[in-house]
Structure formats: C-alpha cells, structure tokens
Design an enzyme around this catalytic site. Structure first.
Site, PDB file in Angstrom:
ATOM      1  CG  ASN A  24      -0.321  -0.014   2.639  1.00  0.00           C
ATOM      2  OD1 ASN A  24       0.657   0.630   2.729  1.00  0.00           O
ATOM      3  ND2 ASN A  24      -0.264  -1.163   3.252  1.00  0.00           N
TER       4      ASN A  24
ATOM      5  CG  ASP B 103      -6.726  -5.637   6.598  1.00  0.00           C
ATOM      6  OD1 ASP B 103      -6.527  -5.656   7.792  1.00  0.00           O
ATOM      7  OD2 ASP B 103      -7.418  -4.453   6.393  1.00  0.00           O
TER       8      ASP B 103
ATOM      9  CE  LYS C  59       9.149 -11.637 -14.129  1.00  0.00           C
ATOM     10  NZ  LYS C  59      10.032 -11.113 -15.261  1.00  0.00           N
TER      11      LYS C  59
ATOM     12  CG  PHE D 297      -2.693   5.704  13.156  1.00  0.00           C
ATOM     13  CD1 PHE D 297      -1.906   5.491  14.306  1.00  0.00           C
ATOM     14  CD2 PHE D 297      -2.750   6.841  12.761  1.00  0.00           C
ATOM     15  CE1 PHE D 297      -1.100   6.486  14.869  1.00  0.00           C
ATOM     16  CE2 PHE D 297      -1.782   7.837  13.136  1.00  0.00           C
ATOM     17  CZ  PHE D 297      -0.974   7.637  14.333  1.00  0.00           C
TER      18      PHE D 297
ATOM     19  CE  LYS E 118     -10.888  -0.016  10.723  1.00  0.00           C
ATOM     20  NZ  LYS E 118     -10.217   0.717   9.871  1.00  0.00           N
TER      21      LYS E 118
ATOM     22  CE  LYS F  73      -9.711  -5.128  15.053  1.00  0.00           C
ATOM     23  NZ  LYS F  73      -9.449  -5.857  13.874  1.00  0.00           N
TER      24      LYS F  73
HETATM   25  O1  PMT Z   1       2.922   6.295   6.470  1.00  0.00           O
HETATM   26  P1  PMT Z   1       2.552   7.506   6.019  1.00  0.00           P
HETATM   27  O2  PMT Z   1       2.515   7.728   4.751  1.00  0.00           O
HETATM   28  O3  PMT Z   1       2.978   8.697   6.868  1.00  0.00           O
HETATM   29  O4  PMT Z   1       0.777   7.256   6.454  1.00  0.00           O
HETATM   30  C1  PMT Z   1       0.336   7.414   7.651  1.00  0.00           C
HETATM   31  C2  PMT Z   1      -0.801   6.331   7.620  1.00  0.00           C
HETATM   32  C3  PMT Z   1      -1.962   6.926   6.840  1.00  0.00           C
HETATM   33  C4  PMT Z   1      -0.454   4.976   7.239  1.00  0.00           C
HETATM   34  C5  PMT Z   1      -1.204   6.130   9.025  1.00  0.00           C
HETATM   35  O5  PMT Z   1      -1.594   7.693   9.683  1.00  0.00           O
HETATM   36  C6  PMT Z   1      -2.182   5.287   9.498  1.00  0.00           C
HETATM   37  O6  PMT Z   1      -3.613   5.598   9.442  1.00  0.00           O
HETATM   38  N1  PMT Z   1      -2.235   3.794   9.820  1.00  0.00           N
HETATM   39  C7  PMT Z   1      -3.029   3.088   9.803  1.00  0.00           C
HETATM   40  C8  PMT Z   1      -3.517   2.634   8.363  1.00  0.00           C
HETATM   41  C9  PMT Z   1      -4.469   1.337   8.691  1.00  0.00           C
HETATM   42  O7  PMT Z   1      -3.775   0.273   8.127  1.00  0.00           O
HETATM   43  O8  PMT Z   1      -5.516   1.428   8.960  1.00  0.00           O
HETATM   44  P2  PMT Z   1      -6.613   0.357   9.172  1.00  0.00           P
HETATM   45  O9  PMT Z   1      -7.784   0.896   9.712  1.00  0.00           O
HETATM   46  O10 PMT Z   1      -6.565  -0.723   8.376  1.00  0.00           O
HETATM   47  O11 PMT Z   1      -6.261  -0.412  10.678  1.00  0.00           O
HETATM   48  C10 PMT Z   1      -6.537  -0.162  11.908  1.00  0.00           C
HETATM   49  C11 PMT Z   1      -5.280  -0.561  12.854  1.00  0.00           C
HETATM   50  O12 PMT Z   1      -5.296  -2.040  12.937  1.00  0.00           O
HETATM   51  C12 PMT Z   1      -4.090   0.274  12.650  1.00  0.00           C
HETATM   52  O13 PMT Z   1      -3.662   0.597  13.804  1.00  0.00           O
HETATM   53  C13 PMT Z   1      -3.259  -0.944  11.800  1.00  0.00           C
HETATM   54  O14 PMT Z   1      -2.118  -0.854  12.238  1.00  0.00           O
HETATM   55  C14 PMT Z   1      -3.767  -2.063  12.631  1.00  0.00           C
HETATM   56  N2  PMT Z   1      -3.899  -3.490  11.872  1.00  0.00           N
HETATM   57  C15 PMT Z   1      -4.523  -3.370  10.876  1.00  0.00           C
HETATM   58  C16 PMT Z   1      -4.454  -4.734   9.910  1.00  0.00           C
HETATM   59  C17 PMT Z   1      -3.880  -5.820  10.691  1.00  0.00           C
HETATM   60  N3  PMT Z   1      -3.834  -7.017  10.181  1.00  0.00           N
HETATM   61  N4  PMT Z   1      -3.183  -5.634  11.677  1.00  0.00           N
HETATM   62  C18 PMT Z   1      -3.251  -4.568  12.477  1.00  0.00           C
HETATM   63  O15 PMT Z   1      -2.587  -4.306  13.651  1.00  0.00           O
END
Ligand code: PMT
Length: 400
Positions: free
Chosen positions: A208, A277, A287, A321, A335, A339
C-alpha cells in the site's frame, strides 16, 4: 500567541569537518533556531565567517577583545544560547573545556555558559582513541555535557576509522531535544510504521501507499521526550530515527512476530503501520510467467496484530490508527472498541494534507469515554506530539 524564539550558539573549531558546520548552521536556521556562530581562529583557516554570516543572517564572532559588537561580549553570547553546540569539536577545544582553560572567545563562552552544551567531536581516529582525549570526554560527560559521538568512515587523512563528525541529522536532533520535556522518560514505547509487503512470487508483492512518515515521526518524538523506543517498520525510504531500537520487517506475519515477541517488554504500543489485511495464499518459488488471459490470486487473511495486542493488553496503553475513506468516526469508533484500544487516531484518505505520503496529517483522536479531539492540519511531528500528550495523560491517570 507568538511562539518563543529558540536560540543556539554554534561553536566551530579548526578541523576539516568545519565545512560541514555550514550545512549544520543552515539546518538549524531552517528549524527556526536563531543561531549565532562563534569560530576559533583555526576554524577560519578552513571556512570563512562570511559563509556563516550569510547562512544565519547574523554577525559571526571570533575575537575575544573586539569592541565591534560590545553588546554581544562573551557573557552575553553565553547567555544568548539556550544551547551551545560545538561542531566540529577538536581535541584542542575538548582538552581546554575539560581543563577549564579560557584563552579565546569560544572557550571563554563555554566556561561562562550555564546552558546545556553539546559537543560533536571530529578528528583523526588515532587522536580520538588517545587516552587523553578519552579521559577529557569522560570528564565532560560526567559534567553533564552531551557528546554526539563521531562515526566510523573515511577520514580526511586518507584512512578509515572512528573520528568522522556525526551525521548532521543526529546533531540537529540532539539540539532540538534541548527544548523538549523528557516527560516520557521511563516508558518503553513500541511503534509500528510503514506498509507491509505480501509477496506472491520472488519479484512481486501486494502493498500500500504508506511511506512510514507518521510512524517515524511518532518514534522520533517519543525518543525526544525521553522514552525508550522500539520501531518495527515495514520497508520505507526513510532514515532510521536516531536512538531508537529498529526492527525492519517485510510482511504482516513478520511484523506480528516482531511485535508480539516484544510486547511483554513495553508499556505503550502505537500502531501506525498500514498492515495488509490479506496476503497471497501461496508464494511461487519462481517468477510467475505471463500467460494469455487473467491471473487470479487467492488471498488469505493476515493476522490481526492489534487485535492480538488488545487481547493481551494488561496495563499497557494501546493506540491504533484508522485510515478510512468513508464514515471516518463511526468506523474508527468500531475499531477502537472491537480491538480493546485506549485511543484511535483516525485519518481521512480523502482529506487534503492527510494520510499517506505527505509530511502533514489531519486527525481525530477518539477515546473510550466518547471524546473526539480534532487535530487540524499540521506537520506529522506535531501530530505525533499531540498523540503522545494523550498517551502521557493516560499513563498519569493510571498512576494517580
Ligand atoms: O505512513 P504514512 O505515509 O505517513 O501514512 C500514515 C498512515 C496513513 C499509514 C497512518 O496514519 C495510518 O492511518 N495507519 C493505519 C492505516 C491502517 O492500516 O488502518 P486500518 O484502519 O486498516 O487498521 C486499523 C489499525 O489496525 C491500525 O492501527 C493498523 O496498524 C492495525 N492493523 C491492521 C491490520 C492488521 N492485520 N493488523 C493490524 O494491527
């Protein structure tokens, strides 16, 4: 409200690395730090005062007895600096400081100063290794002088060794640290940052747009505020922030293992990483060749790292986040609760200056009491400071 001017004195002594002090002066000024340069006579053999005067927009001082700027004598110069940084610091100035000798303007300013002093030694490796220099550095360190140690590399005398001036970003970070309250000292904070890469053959992967900037800003600010920091990061193009324990990972599974194996040792977890995810269900050994027609990839779920952290949270503060393109608050709140986080920082993919890649962000910080703090557009380092203020308040609330 007008922000208070930050003031530094930059002492430049006579070593070949004096030319790097010009760039240092430029970087300090760029950080809005009013910088006055004091040069030794030997430094002027390597670089001219005019260079520093042009870069700082201020007169440069070197003569102890000059009447030219009578209002800026050694005492007032010493008082000007909220921090005095000497870069490069030769064996000579280190020796004079250790012995309390004041025989020129810079050594006199250093003796008169009560502000924090940061020394950045740079010299030939054999001089740096000499017991006299080591002893002097130890004396100064015990006196509270901060030493930004030189690095290993090629030296001006055509040898390689330890004696090169530290990287300028490390010196700037040390200077900036002077103005930061160490209110997170004693905390161990694990920050995740960047994207994950989920490979499906040896040359291709799903990922991403995360640059890592938000997570690296959090790690930098937490360190600046005195915390021990572990930064678990997916692949980024960013330099590792100074003083953090860095763990580089690629995939979500690797990130999960890196985080969960360290969870017991930390008091705070902040998950700024954009974790994929899903990952390809299988990874080809070779390849994958182009064929006619579409290629179908089967994806399987990655571990939900923050979900696992939430389940084993204990007394830790956990911050997640949420990156959303619709229903920002409702999705983030769901979330937060699902969580078992303490705070969630929501950023909106569609908002200008927010989210992926940019140096700024615009966020809403949601808490378990239903509070929503709106943090307007600002630099990611400032956003990091706001998030850490909330973390600190939670830590204090639990202790009290
Ligand atoms: O890196 P930059 O370019 O500065 O951009 C910053 C950012 C946009 C990446 C950052 O600010 C941000 O929002 N990060 C979380 C992005 C994200 O994955 O959001 P989510 O809503 O999909 O996930 C929610 C939370 O679960 C996040 O804290 C993530 O780290 C966590 N997660 C998600 C999926 C997973 N399998 N395991 C996780 O722990």
């Amino acid at each position: 409200m007008a922000t208070k001017e930050k003031r530094a004195v930059l002492g430049v002594t006579g070593g070949i690395a004096a030319y790097k002090a010009a760039e240092l002066a430029r970087l300090l000024v760029k950080k809005d730090i009013s910088t006055i340069v004091v040069m030794t006579e030997h430094a002027k053999r390597f670089i001219t005062p005019l260079t520093f005067q042009t870069l700082t927009g201020k007169p440069v001082f070197s003569d102890l007895f000059s009447q030219e700027h009578y209002d800026l004598n050694h005492i007032s110069l010493a008082a000007h600096g909220e921090v005095i940084v000497v870069a490069p610091a030769t064996a000579n100035i280190i020796g004079k400081m250790a012995a309390g000798i004041a025989d020129d303007l810079l050594s006199t300013v250093l003796l008169a100063a009560r502000a924090p002093v940061i020394l950045c030694p740079a010299m030939n490796d054999r001089m740096y290794a000499h017991p006299a220099v080591r002893n002097n550095i130890d004396i100064l360190r015990n006196r509270g002088v901060q030493i930004v140690a030189p690095g290993y590399g090629e030296l001006a005398c055509n040898t390689a060794g330890t004696g090169r001036l530290a990287e300028l970003d490390e010196i700037v970070e040390a200077v900036e640290g002077t103005w930061t309250d160490k209110d997170l000292a004693g905390e161990r904070i694990l920050v995740t940052a960047g994207p994950t890469r989920e490979p499906f053959d040896p040359v291709r992967f799903i990922t991403n747009y995360s640059s890592g900037k938000m997570g690296y800003a959090l790690a930098t600010m937490a360190r600046r505020r005195g915390a021990e920091v572990i930064l678990v990061s997916g692949p980024t193009a960013l330099p590792v922030p100074r003083g953090v324990d860095f763990v580089g990972v690629e995939s979500a599974v690797e990130m999960r293992d890196a985080v969960m194996s360290r969870l017991e040792t930390v008091t705070v977890v902040i998950k700024a990483a954009a974790v994929a995810d899903y990952r390809p269900a299988s990874r080809a050994g070779d390849k994958i060749k182009k064929k006619r027609g579409p290629l179908t990839l089967e994806l399987e779920r990655n571990p939900d790292i923050i979900g696992e952290i939430g389940a084993r949270k204990g007394k830790r503060v956990v911050v997640g986040f949420a990156m959303e393109s619709e229903n920002l608050l409702a999705n983030a709140k769901a979330k937060l609760l699902a969580k078992n986080m303490d705070l969630i920082v929501a950023n909106d993919l569609r908002q200008a200056g927010a989210g992926f890649q940019c140096d700024t962000n615009v966020v809403k910080i949601l808490d378990l009491q239903g509070g929503v703090e709106t943090v307007p557009l600002m630099d990611k380092l400032e956003i990091a400071a706001r998030i850490l203020d909330r973390v600190k308040a939670l830590i204090d609330g639990r202790a009290g």
